[in-house]
Design an enzyme around this catalytic site. Structure first.
Site, short mmCIF file in Angstrom:
data_model
loop_
_atom_site.label_atom_id
_atom_site.label_comp_id
_atom_site.label_asym_id
_atom_site.label_seq_id
_atom_site.Cartn_x
_atom_site.Cartn_y
_atom_site.Cartn_z
CD GLU A 89 -34.56 62.34 -25.31
OE1 GLU A 89 -34.86 63.06 -24.34
OE2 GLU A 89 -33.55 61.62 -25.33
CD GLU A 121 -31.91 58.19 -19.83
OE1 GLU A 121 -31.85 57.62 -20.94
OE2 GLU A 121 -32.20 59.39 -19.71
#
Length: 265
Positions: free
Chosen positions: A133, A195
């Site tokens: 994150e 991602e």
């Protein structure tokens, strides 16, 4: 598209010094960071924050966040890019929620939801998630996502006009880009390329922080098992990799990540 709009777009495309990939970044990072601080404060005021003094889980989140932040600062400094993260004011909070979620906003504003912890199960796996994150934030994925969102909403012709009135758009786009406060789960609305970048560099930061990066594999196996009961579109229709493809990529990144790994005693 007007000449001015074209000029703005060309000027806003730059190569990320860490990932090496070209990005569209229409927003000044200083503006995004300021907006992130405001949204973070608002989010915390509207949700139940778990105190580290009263919870071992909250203390673990803070400890993991601090180690990941130190690792990222070290990594960027070694690359001669320490100024990229020098202004970060890191914060790490555990929020009481059943959502399986975590996010990091620009400027180092981290939130982990209690609903994530039954899946992470251990500190190293939590570090994998936090590293992932935080990579989204430091790699400017939010800026990229917001810029794409503006183009989608407004179109190229209106771009130059819209940029003159960014503040009214920034707050909503920021929250949408990071999925803060929405039931989107751990997989926030970033593209597959983003991602994979977050997986790759997050793995490096996890290892540099002294956590075993190999915990990423069983973590995503648990994620896969937890998602079996939820309907998901095929990968080609989704912005996110399937858990199986993600695991394959993580296995490819692992040898390099292990070079950074020095267990904390």
């Amino acid at each position: 598209m007007t000449f001015l709009a074209v000029s703005v777009l060309l000027g806003a495309c730059s190569r990320n010094a860490i990932t090496g990939r070209k990005q569209l970044t229409l927003y000044p990072e200083s503006e995004i960071t300021a907006a992130a601080v405001d949204q973070y404060r608002q989010f915390l005021s509207q949700n139940k924050v778990v105190s580290p003094s009263a919870s071992r889980d909250a203390e673990m989140v803070r400890r993991v966040g601090q180690r990941i932040a130190t690792a990222i600062t070290q990594y960027y400094t070694q690359k001669g890019l320490g100024n990229e993260v020098s202004g970060y004011q890191w914060e790490y909070n555990l929020v009481d929620s059943k959502e399986v979620n975590a996010w990091c906003m620009p400027g180092g504003k981290i939130v982990v939801y209690t609903g994530l912890l039954p899946i992470t199960q251990n500190e190293a796996a939590l570090a994998v998630v936090v590293g992932h994150e935080v990579t989204h934030a430091v790699a400017k994925h939010g800026n990229e996502r917001m810029s794409q969102g503006m183009l989608q909403q407004l179109g190229g012709v209106a771009l130059s006009v819209a940029l003159a009135n960014q503040p009214s758009q920034t707050q909503n786009l920021l929250m949408a880009a990071y999925g803060a406060g929405s039931e989107v789960g751990i997989l926030l609305p970033f593209s597959r390329n983003q991602e994979y970048e977050a997986d790759k560099f997050g793995l490096y930061y996890t290892a540099m922080a002294g956590y075993n990066p190999q915990e990423a594999i069983p973590l995503w196996q648990r994620m896969e098992a937890a998602s079996q009961n939820s309907a998901k579109p095929p990968e080609f229709m989704s912005t996110h990799p399937s858990e199986g493809n993600r695991i394959k990529r993580l296995q490819q990144y692992m040898p390099e990540a292990l070079k950074y790994y020095k267990p904390v005693k």
